[in-house]
Scaffold this motif. Sequence first.
Motif, short mmCIF file in Angstrom:
data_model
loop_
_atom_site.label_atom_id
_atom_site.label_comp_id
_atom_site.label_asym_id
_atom_site.label_seq_id
_atom_site.Cartn_x
_atom_site.Cartn_y
_atom_site.Cartn_z
N VAL A 72 0.94 -1.32 -0.03
CA VAL A 72 -0.03 -0.08 0.06
C VAL A 72 0.82 1.38 -0.03
N SER A 73 1.91 1.04 0.48
CA SER A 73 2.96 2.25 0.57
C SER A 73 3.42 2.61 -0.96
N ASP A 74 3.37 1.86 -1.77
CA ASP A 74 3.40 2.22 -3.16
C ASP A 74 2.28 2.91 -4.08
N VAL A 75 1.35 2.93 -3.41
CA VAL A 75 0.09 3.37 -4.32
C VAL A 75 -0.59 4.54 -3.39
N MET A 76 0.05 4.73 -1.99
CA MET A 76 -0.93 5.60 -1.18
C MET A 76 -0.87 6.95 -1.66
N VAL A 77 -1.51 7.92 -1.06
CA VAL A 77 -1.31 9.18 -1.19
C VAL A 77 -0.59 9.64 0.12
N HIS A 78 0.45 10.29 -0.10
CA HIS A 78 1.40 10.69 1.03
C HIS A 78 0.79 11.48 1.76
N ARG A 79 1.20 11.66 2.99
CA ARG A 79 0.74 12.45 4.13
C ARG A 79 0.55 14.14 3.54
N THR A 80 2.03 14.65 3.08
CA THR A 80 1.90 15.70 2.72
C THR A 80 1.04 16.21 1.66
N ASN A 81 0.26 15.30 1.01
CA ASN A 81 -0.84 15.57 -0.02
C ASN A 81 -1.97 15.28 0.39
N MET A 82 -2.22 14.81 1.48
CA MET A 82 -3.70 14.67 2.20
C MET A 82 -4.34 15.76 2.47
N VAL A 83 -5.61 15.81 2.25
CA VAL A 83 -6.32 16.90 2.45
C VAL A 83 -7.35 16.42 3.81
N ALA B 245 -18.98 11.23 11.89
CA ALA B 245 -17.81 10.76 11.16
C ALA B 245 -17.66 9.25 11.55
N ALA B 246 -17.20 8.57 10.41
CA ALA B 246 -16.84 6.87 10.82
C ALA B 246 -15.63 6.83 11.43
N PRO B 247 -15.29 5.71 12.10
CA PRO B 247 -14.17 5.49 12.80
C PRO B 247 -13.00 5.48 11.62
N ALA B 248 -11.77 5.94 11.87
CA ALA B 248 -10.66 5.74 11.32
C ALA B 248 -10.06 4.29 11.23
N TRP B 249 -9.85 3.74 10.09
CA TRP B 249 -9.19 2.43 9.99
C TRP B 249 -7.69 2.59 9.55
N PHE B 250 -6.89 2.03 10.20
CA PHE B 250 -5.43 2.12 10.19
C PHE B 250 -4.99 0.93 9.64
N VAL B 251 -4.09 0.89 8.29
CA VAL B 251 -3.44 -0.62 8.07
C VAL B 251 -2.26 -0.34 7.99
N ALA C 251 -8.54 4.05 3.92
CA ALA C 251 -7.78 3.42 5.10
C ALA C 251 -6.55 4.41 5.12
N LEU C 252 -6.13 4.66 6.36
CA LEU C 252 -4.97 5.49 6.72
C LEU C 252 -4.05 4.52 6.87
N VAL C 253 -2.68 4.64 6.29
CA VAL C 253 -1.43 3.72 6.38
C VAL C 253 -0.62 4.22 7.44
N VAL C 254 -0.14 3.31 8.11
CA VAL C 254 0.81 3.64 9.27
C VAL C 254 2.09 2.97 9.07
N GLU D 122 5.77 1.31 10.83
CA GLU D 122 6.03 0.43 11.88
C GLU D 122 6.00 1.04 13.37
N TYR D 123 6.11 2.10 13.29
CA TYR D 123 5.99 2.86 14.63
C TYR D 123 4.51 3.46 14.97
N GLY D 124 3.60 3.23 14.08
CA GLY D 124 2.30 3.89 14.07
C GLY D 124 2.00 5.19 13.80
N GLU D 125 2.90 5.84 13.05
CA GLU D 125 2.81 7.21 12.78
C GLU D 125 2.17 7.11 11.35
N VAL D 126 1.10 7.92 11.06
CA VAL D 126 0.46 8.01 9.97
C VAL D 126 1.28 8.42 8.54
N MET D 127 1.35 7.55 7.45
CA MET D 127 2.40 7.87 6.44
C MET D 127 1.38 8.55 5.23
#
Length: 447
Positions: free
Chosen positions: A206-217, A279-285, A306-309, A311-316
Amino acid sequence: MTETALWLAIAAIFVLLFLSGFFSGSETALTAASRARMHQLEKTGDWRARVAMALISNRERLIGALLLGNNLVNILASALATTVFLTLFGEAGVALATLVMTALVLIFAEVLPKTWAISNPERFAVTVSPIVRVVVAVFGPVVIGVEWIVRAILKMVGVTVGDDASILSAHDELRGAVDLQHIEGGLEKGERDRLGGLLDLAELEVSDVMVHRTNMVALNADDDPGKLVNAALASPYTRLPLWRGESDNFVGVLHAKDLLRALHAAGGDAARINILDIAAPAWFVPDTTSLQDQLNAFLRHKSHFALVVDEYGEVMGLVTLEDILEEIVGEIADEHDVELEGLRPQADGSVIVDGSVPIRDLNRAADWSLPDDEATTIAGLVIHEARMIPEERQIFTFHGFRFTVLRREKNRITRLRIMPLGQIPGVKAPTAPVAPPSDSGAVKAGG
């Protein structure tokens, strides 16, 4: 040798040549036949296709039996021919027998049957499979002994051949077939990309196709409800992550349709809306989840977001069902999408590209094959290969392309010019970065 025996020997030579051609053609057909097509024939009820599939499943035994039969008839035919020519021409018969039998075996026992077999291997294979099954059964014990001797000799020289050794995985076979069909004109580029994207789902994360945090709205849940409503309406996205307190503390996901329902229920008064209630609960993967697993998870949870985290649990970043589907079908655009010009072909054959453009998207758009193992974006690839953060107007050459850094903001490469080396007359790859003349090409930076 009597005249009768002479004619019998000549007749036997031609029969043996026919058998040699049968063995050669059968080997070619059964090894070249498409297992997929044979399986389809088997499903239609063709019992000969079922026999052929059984023979192909034990290819080593099959080839061993056919080679054994082929060598036996060739040697016997050569011996008979030598006897016949010695009878007819005396001592010169040995040389004549060698020349004649070489020509006959080459034409009628090798080239002709193999050409015939390769022209339609599936049809040839199902035709000869009942007879070949008998040949394999007869020569089976001898072939088993030959196999044991071969494996023992290979083991002595350090080569280990496993009983279940497979040259290609199913995915590799499919990928090779897709690429070959594209080269031969059977598949258009778009069809090849869609099939290739489907095969890549298990290999991509998922890290290969995700929208990076800096580009998230994302929206601040503590903002005034009226401000949140205006921000949601101004956004081109249906689902928006909510944060509270700190920008990395995500507490939910707001769906535009839920917001519209709540606004209607409140009589249009945004002040009466509690954003967190709708709001719906956030889903972290995890960022290492494969796209295939994430696609299945989206389907099971009936969710698209889904929000991508790490190994340290930080949202990417974030990943959506659309992001995964676009890996298969290509870019999906609707009437609300904002078109960001991240790629602009130039008249000289180069491409000006935004640094945040994914390498896979660039490869698809330009039909290139830049590696995406070590980096996701084109800017990341340049930094990885350069082992540094380049300055503006530096040039790097690698993977058959020349990369010119057009713009850099702080530690980020935001714009590049890429030129395939084959389109640069007389270019020699530089061994170190050099500064080129000023380049005025520009595109709007995409996010």
